[in-house]
Design a protein around this motif. Structure first.
Motif, PDB file in Angstrom:
ATOM      1  N   CYS A  99       0.862  -1.180   0.000  1.00 42.20           N
ATOM      2  CA  CYS A  99       0.000   0.000   0.000  1.00 42.20           C
ATOM      3  C   CYS A  99       0.900   1.233   0.000  1.00 42.20           C
ATOM      4  N   TYR A 100       0.294   2.347  -0.362  1.00 43.79           N
ATOM      5  CA  TYR A 100       1.068   3.583  -0.414  1.00 43.79           C
ATOM      6  C   TYR A 100       0.262   4.742   0.140  1.00 43.79           C
ATOM      7  N   GLN A 101       0.985   5.668   0.731  1.00 43.00           N
ATOM      8  CA  GLN A 101       0.432   6.944   1.145  1.00 43.00           C
ATOM      9  C   GLN A 101       1.200   8.043   0.421  1.00 43.00           C
ATOM     10  N   ARG A 102       0.512   9.144   0.158  1.00 46.74           N
ATOM     11  CA  ARG A 102       1.181  10.340  -0.379  1.00 46.74           C
ATOM     12  C   ARG A 102       1.270  11.323   0.776  1.00 46.74           C
ATOM     13  N   ASN A 119       2.361  -2.005   4.149  1.00 50.43           N
ATOM     14  CA  ASN A 119       1.810  -3.301   3.751  1.00 50.43           C
ATOM     15  C   ASN A 119       0.338  -3.451   4.096  1.00 50.43           C
ATOM     16  N   ALA A 120      -0.288  -4.373   3.377  1.00 54.19           N
ATOM     17  CA  ALA A 120      -1.594  -4.902   3.758  1.00 54.19           C
ATOM     18  C   ALA A 120      -1.412  -6.411   3.904  1.00 54.19           C
ATOM     19  N   TYR A 129      -5.527  -6.035   6.580  1.00 56.64           N
ATOM     20  CA  TYR A 129      -5.100  -5.193   7.696  1.00 56.64           C
ATOM     21  C   TYR A 129      -3.809  -4.485   7.288  1.00 56.64           C
ATOM     22  N   ARG A 130      -3.803  -3.154   7.379  1.00 56.17           N
ATOM     23  CA  ARG A 130      -2.599  -2.405   7.008  1.00 56.17           C
ATOM     24  C   ARG A 130      -1.630  -2.315   8.183  1.00 56.17           C
ATOM     25  N   ALA A 131      -0.349  -2.487   7.868  1.00 53.49           N
ATOM     26  CA  ALA A 131       0.713  -2.429   8.874  1.00 53.49           C
ATOM     27  C   ALA A 131       1.910  -1.699   8.271  1.00 53.49           C
ATOM     28  N   ASP A 132       2.571  -0.904   9.087  1.00 52.19           N
ATOM     29  CA  ASP A 132       3.675  -0.074   8.614  1.00 52.19           C
ATOM     30  C   ASP A 132       4.933  -0.377   9.430  1.00 52.19           C
ATOM     31  N   THR A 164      -5.575   4.449  -3.004  1.00 55.00           N
ATOM     32  CA  THR A 164      -6.524   3.349  -3.055  1.00 55.00           C
ATOM     33  C   THR A 164      -5.843   2.118  -3.631  1.00 55.00           C
ATOM     34  N   GLY A 165      -6.144   0.966  -3.058  1.00 60.61           N
ATOM     35  CA  GLY A 165      -5.698  -0.288  -3.636  1.00 60.61           C
ATOM     36  C   GLY A 165      -4.628  -0.993  -2.823  1.00 60.61           C
TER      37      GLY A 165
END
Length: 194
Positions: A99-102, A119-120, A129-132, A164-165
């Motif tokens: 996953c990505y964030q801007r 990550n997801a 579940y998203r984890a960083d 998204t995605g």
């Protein structure tokens, strides 16, 4: 366990090389004694977050891209760390994506906005579940606490967003930057954006 429809998030790729012998050995090691996908995923997350140095925080070379490179050199930017976490999870038969964030750059080096990689993870009890695992520091605190997300960053400022995605492969712009530049400072100066 059968993961219908999630096969692309279990496969080995040149970047998420979960079939690399060193990666599979570390994945086995992290799963030893852990019961269930949440416990295994938590162990993998904690290892990448705490034992792999974030390239910018530690001003560390070399620039790494593939999971096996990150594991070998114990350093990587957020993207590279997410590649290793995905590979460790996939090696343990836990579906994992990217996953990505801007985010807005508040530092003095690099573009005004940049992508941040995380990550997801597919957990049987909770779904995606998203984890960083970028690595904690005084102003960054991420945990693995499903079903509650505890990410390093929360987009809030104008221009910031959660992209998204969930991707089974890294974005081409990410691969390009981590392939093109050989020094951590060059990567920071040229962080990808959308």
């Amino acid at each position: 366990m059968k993961h219908s429809g999630l096969e692309e998030f279990l496969r080995a790729t040149p970047v998420i090389d979960c079939n690399n012998p060193a990666v599979t050995a570390k994945a086995r090691d992290l799963a030893a004694g852990a019961f269930g996908d949440v416990a295994v995923a938590r162990n993998c997350f904690a290892f990448v977050r705490d034992e792999i140095r974030h390239s910018w925080d530690y001003q560390a070379n070399p620039v790494t891209l593939s999971a096996s490179q990150v594991l070998e050199h114990t350093t990587g930017y957020c993207f590279a760390k997410s590649h290793l976490l995905a590979a460790l999870l996939r090696a343990n038969k836990i579906p994992a994506g990217l996953c990505y964030q801007r985010l807005k750059n508040h530092g003095t080096v690099g573009p005004e906005f940049y992508l941040h990689g995380l990550n997801a993870v597919w957990l049987n009890e909770y779904g995606w579940y998203r984890a960083d695992a970028r690595g904690n520091r005084n102003d960054v605190h991420a945990e693995f606490t499903p079903p509650k997300e505890c990410l390093a960053f929360v987009p809030q400022e104008p221009g910031e967003e959660d992209l998204t995605g969930i991707f089974s492969d890294p974005l081409p712009a990410v691969v390009d930057v981590l392939t093109k530049y050989t020094d951590y400072l060059q990567v920071r100066e040229n962080l990808p954006d959308v």
